[in-house]
Design a protein around this motif. Structure first.
Motif, short mmCIF file in Angstrom:
data_model
loop_
_atom_site.label_atom_id
_atom_site.label_comp_id
_atom_site.label_asym_id
_atom_site.label_seq_id
_atom_site.Cartn_x
_atom_site.Cartn_y
_atom_site.Cartn_z
N ASP A 124 0.84 -1.20 0.00
CA ASP A 124 0.00 0.00 0.00
C ASP A 124 0.87 1.25 0.00
N PHE A 125 1.95 1.25 0.80
CA PHE A 125 2.87 2.39 0.77
C PHE A 125 3.54 2.49 -0.61
N ARG A 126 3.97 1.35 -1.15
CA ARG A 126 4.60 1.35 -2.48
C ARG A 126 3.66 1.94 -3.53
N ASP A 127 2.40 1.49 -3.49
CA ASP A 127 1.43 1.93 -4.50
C ASP A 127 1.03 3.39 -4.32
N SER A 128 1.24 3.96 -3.15
CA SER A 128 0.90 5.36 -2.87
C SER A 128 2.14 6.25 -2.82
N LEU A 129 3.31 5.66 -3.11
CA LEU A 129 4.57 6.40 -2.92
C LEU A 129 4.67 7.64 -3.81
N ALA A 130 4.24 7.55 -5.06
CA ALA A 130 4.32 8.71 -5.96
C ALA A 130 3.50 9.86 -5.39
N LEU A 131 2.30 9.58 -4.94
CA LEU A 131 1.45 10.62 -4.34
C LEU A 131 2.11 11.21 -3.09
#
Length: 159
Positions: free
Chosen positions: A55-62
């Motif tokens: 979840d952190f990986r998938d939201s990292l760009a944001l």
């Protein structure tokens, strides 16, 4: 349960200098002037910890685009963190705290309830550290699933 140290907004963030998955030393001070999300999790590769890390990986760009860096901390050895990082294609530092001194300083290790029993262990926790090195958010006993989305919502970041 005995009361253990808990951090609150406004407290100075405890020192954090630990080896990452490659054995390189990473310090919270390296990020001075930036906002940092520091999260503590029990064990790399377990279902809940994998979900949270992904979840952190998938939201990292944001998070990065909004000015937040992410650091994950567990008692796992760097070699285990390296395998976890590779297996899940994680793109942020995971740090190793095998003696649990950093976990303890942040209030993320101690007595907790696990399936109704009181045990010693890692308390899944997430903190936001402001650019001056103070705690902006302190969340203890967070859930692995849905936690990152709630953090993003509470920080008022656009998705």
């Amino acid at each position: 349960m005995t009361e253990q140290q808990r951090l609150s907004p406004g407290d100075p963030a405890p020192e954090l200098t630990l080896p990452d998955a490659n054995g390189d030393t990473v310090s919270l001070g390296d990020f001075r002037g930036k906002s940092v999300v520091v999260y503590f999790y029990p064990a790399a590769g377990t279902p809940g910890c994998t979900k949270q890390a992904c979840d952190f990986r998938d939201s990292l760009a944001l998070l990065n685009d909004s000015g937040y860096q992410v650091l994950g901390v567990s008692p796992d050895a760097p070699a285990k963190l390296a395998k976890f990082t590779e297996a899940e294609q994680l793109t942020f530092p995971l740090l190793s705290d095998p003696d649990k001194s950093t976990l303890t300083a942040w209030g993320a290790f101690g007595e907790k309830k696990n399936y109704g029993k009181v045990v010693q262990g890692v308390i899944r926790s997430t903190f936001v550290v402001d650019p001056e090195g103070r705690i902006a958010e302190a969340r203890y006993n967070v859930r692995a699933t849905g936690h990152v989305a709630k953090l993003i919502k509470d920080l008022r970041l656009e998705k």
